[in-house]
Design a protein around this motif. Structure first.
Motif, PDB file in Angstrom:
ATOM      1  N   MET A 138      -8.819   2.477  -1.399  1.00  0.00           N
ATOM      2  CA  MET A 138      -9.044   1.476  -0.350  1.00  0.00           C
ATOM      3  C   MET A 138      -8.359   1.887   0.954  1.00  0.00           C
ATOM      4  N   VAL A 139      -7.227   2.574   0.823  1.00  0.00           N
ATOM      5  CA  VAL A 139      -6.451   2.997   1.993  1.00  0.00           C
ATOM      6  C   VAL A 139      -7.314   3.830   2.941  1.00  0.00           C
ATOM      7  N   ALA A 140      -8.182   4.656   2.388  1.00  0.00           N
ATOM      8  CA  ALA A 140      -9.013   5.547   3.201  1.00  0.00           C
ATOM      9  C   ALA A 140     -10.075   4.790   3.994  1.00  0.00           C
ATOM     10  N   PHE A 141     -10.432   3.584   3.561  1.00  0.00           N
ATOM     11  CA  PHE A 141     -11.577   2.898   4.165  1.00  0.00           C
ATOM     12  C   PHE A 141     -11.230   1.637   4.944  1.00  0.00           C
ATOM     13  N   ARG A 142     -10.028   1.136   4.792  1.00  0.00           N
ATOM     14  CA  ARG A 142      -9.641  -0.088   5.512  1.00  0.00           C
ATOM     15  C   ARG A 142      -9.034   0.267   6.870  1.00  0.00           C
ATOM     16  N   LYS A 143      -9.305  -0.550   7.862  1.00  0.00           N
ATOM     17  CA  LYS A 143      -8.767  -0.317   9.203  1.00  0.00           C
ATOM     18  C   LYS A 143      -7.236  -0.377   9.196  1.00  0.00           C
ATOM     19  N   ASP A 144      -6.674  -1.294   8.397  1.00  0.00           N
ATOM     20  CA  ASP A 144      -5.214  -1.429   8.336  1.00  0.00           C
ATOM     21  C   ASP A 144      -4.581  -0.526   7.279  1.00  0.00           C
ATOM     22  N   LYS A 145      -5.397   0.307   6.625  1.00  0.00           N
ATOM     23  CA  LYS A 145      -4.938   1.324   5.665  1.00  0.00           C
ATOM     24  C   LYS A 145      -4.134   0.736   4.506  1.00  0.00           C
ATOM     25  N   ARG A 146      -4.482  -0.486   4.085  1.00  0.00           N
ATOM     26  CA  ARG A 146      -3.767  -1.134   2.988  1.00  0.00           C
ATOM     27  C   ARG A 146      -4.517  -0.925   1.683  1.00  0.00           C
ATOM     28  N   GLY A 147      -3.753  -0.593   0.653  1.00  0.00           N
ATOM     29  CA  GLY A 147      -4.302  -0.492  -0.683  1.00  0.00           C
ATOM     30  C   GLY A 147      -4.173  -1.819  -1.401  1.00  0.00           C
ATOM     31  N   LEU A 148      -4.717  -1.888  -2.589  1.00  0.00           N
ATOM     32  CA  LEU A 148      -4.646  -3.122  -3.373  1.00  0.00           C
ATOM     33  C   LEU A 148      -3.196  -3.540  -3.590  1.00  0.00           C
ATOM     34  N   HIS A 149      -2.323  -2.588  -3.886  1.00  0.00           N
ATOM     35  CA  HIS A 149      -0.910  -2.894  -4.099  1.00  0.00           C
ATOM     36  C   HIS A 149      -0.269  -3.454  -2.819  1.00  0.00           C
ATOM     37  N   ASP A 150      -0.708  -2.997  -1.650  1.00  0.00           N
ATOM     38  CA  ASP A 150      -0.222  -3.558  -0.385  1.00  0.00           C
ATOM     39  C   ASP A 150      -0.705  -4.992  -0.204  1.00  0.00           C
ATOM     40  N   LEU A 151      -1.968  -5.223  -0.516  1.00  0.00           N
ATOM     41  CA  LEU A 151      -2.526  -6.571  -0.368  1.00  0.00           C
ATOM     42  C   LEU A 151      -1.811  -7.558  -1.289  1.00  0.00           C
ATOM     43  N   LEU A 152      -1.534  -7.128  -2.522  1.00  0.00           N
ATOM     44  CA  LEU A 152      -0.853  -8.001  -3.476  1.00  0.00           C
ATOM     45  C   LEU A 152       0.569  -8.331  -3.023  1.00  0.00           C
ATOM     46  N   ALA A 153       1.251  -7.360  -2.403  1.00  0.00           N
ATOM     47  CA  ALA A 153       2.651  -7.527  -2.023  1.00  0.00           C
ATOM     48  C   ALA A 153       2.847  -7.999  -0.583  1.00  0.00           C
ATOM     49  N   GLY A 154       1.772  -8.025   0.195  1.00  0.00           N
ATOM     50  CA  GLY A 154       1.908  -8.400   1.601  1.00  0.00           C
ATOM     51  C   GLY A 154       2.620  -7.330   2.410  1.00  0.00           C
ATOM     52  N   THR A 155       2.326  -6.058   2.095  1.00  0.00           N
ATOM     53  CA  THR A 155       2.980  -4.936   2.780  1.00  0.00           C
ATOM     54  C   THR A 155       1.949  -4.048   3.460  1.00  0.00           C
ATOM     55  N   VAL A 156       2.454  -3.167   4.307  1.00  0.00           N
ATOM     56  CA  VAL A 156       1.640  -2.158   4.965  1.00  0.00           C
ATOM     57  C   VAL A 156       2.534  -0.937   5.188  1.00  0.00           C
ATOM     58  N   VAL A 157       1.938   0.240   5.209  1.00  0.00           N
ATOM     59  CA  VAL A 157       2.695   1.465   5.466  1.00  0.00           C
ATOM     60  C   VAL A 157       2.371   1.918   6.885  1.00  0.00           C
ATOM     61  N   ILE A 158       3.431   2.114   7.665  1.00  0.00           N
ATOM     62  CA  ILE A 158       3.268   2.487   9.069  1.00  0.00           C
ATOM     63  C   ILE A 158       4.076   3.752   9.370  1.00  0.00           C
ATOM     64  N   TYR A 159       3.715   4.401  10.478  1.00  0.00           N
ATOM     65  CA  TYR A 159       4.503   5.533  10.964  1.00  0.00           C
ATOM     66  C   TYR A 159       5.784   4.999  11.572  1.00  0.00           C
ATOM     67  N   ASP A 160       6.872   5.744  11.390  1.00  0.00           N
ATOM     68  CA  ASP A 160       8.169   5.335  11.916  1.00  0.00           C
ATOM     69  C   ASP A 160       8.880   6.575  12.445  1.00  0.00           C
ATOM     70  N   TYR A 161       8.997   6.660  13.752  1.00  0.00           N
ATOM     71  CA  TYR A 161       9.648   7.822  14.356  1.00  0.00           C
ATOM     72  C   TYR A 161      11.037   7.478  14.897  1.00  0.00           C
ATOM     73  N   THR A 162      11.608   6.373  14.443  1.00  0.00           N
ATOM     74  CA  THR A 162      12.978   6.053  14.845  1.00  0.00           C
ATOM     75  C   THR A 162      13.943   6.944  14.074  1.00  0.00           C
ATOM     76  N   GLU A 163      15.091   7.163  14.636  1.00  0.00           N
ATOM     77  CA  GLU A 163      16.077   8.048  14.003  1.00  0.00           C
ATOM     78  C   GLU A 163      16.780   7.383  12.830  1.00  0.00           C
ATOM     79  N   ASP A 164      16.903   6.077  12.837  1.00  0.00           N
ATOM     80  CA  ASP A 164      17.686   5.392  11.813  1.00  0.00           C
ATOM     81  C   ASP A 164      16.789   4.610  10.860  1.00  0.00           C
ATOM     82  N   ILE A 165      16.010   5.324  10.053  1.00  0.00           N
ATOM     83  CA  ILE A 165      15.134   4.654   9.076  1.00  0.00           C
ATOM     84  C   ILE A 165      16.000   3.888   8.198  1.00  0.00           C
TER      85      ILE A 165
END
Length: 165
Positions: A138-165
């Protein structure tokens, strides 16, 4: 907050591959030795591979390696705990995600995930897998790149270029 960039299928795939090598494999080695080799029957696995390579797939499929559910459960729980420790320590990132500059956040607030979301997301991996991997694809086809596990948990994976992850 700066512009949100959702992490797509391939970057997440490679982060998971790195995490398998860096997190799951060491845990698996420890569990295997703690079980005195009783967790997984590698000898039978090797025989099955030889059968399959020689073209005797029916023999390879008829005798599957024995596996101890007690040790398998310990492995799964250990990987979950180690993953959650990294998520808490590195604010939504595991070693693979941190290396590739992506992290898991709450889908609405883009803030750190909580323990409930982490556990739900981890169990969501099982659901995504049992659904013939469609939950991951699903990640490959959704605009927000969320998989089923993301939808169930209310999460999303984003890019993070900050130094203090």
């Amino acid at each position: 907050m700066s512009e949100i960039r959702y992490a797509g299928f391939w970057i997440r795939f490679f982060a998971s591959l790195l995490d398998t090598i860096l997190l799951a494999l060491p845990v698996a080695i420890i569990i295997y030795f703690l079980s005195d080799g009783n967790w997984f029957d590698f000898a039978q696995y090797q025989k099955n591979m030889a059968y399959a390579m020689s073209g005797n797939a029916s023999k390879a499929l008829s005798s599957q390696p024995q596996m101890s559910m007690k040790w398998e459960l310990l492995f799964e729980v250990s990987v979950l705990i180690v993953t959650m420790i990294f998520w808490r320590r590195w604010r939504g990132a595991t070693p693979g995600k941190k290396y590739l500059h992506v992290k898991i956040v709450d889908a609405k607030t883009f803030q750190d995930i909580d323990n409930k979301q982490a556990i739900t997301r981890s169990f969501g991996y099982i659901v995504s897998t049992l659904a013939f991997l469609i939950g991951f694809l699903m990640v490959a086809f959704r605009k927000d790149k969320r998989g089923l596990h993301d939808l169930l948990a209310g999460t999303v994976v984003i890019y993070d270029y900050t130094e203090d992850i």
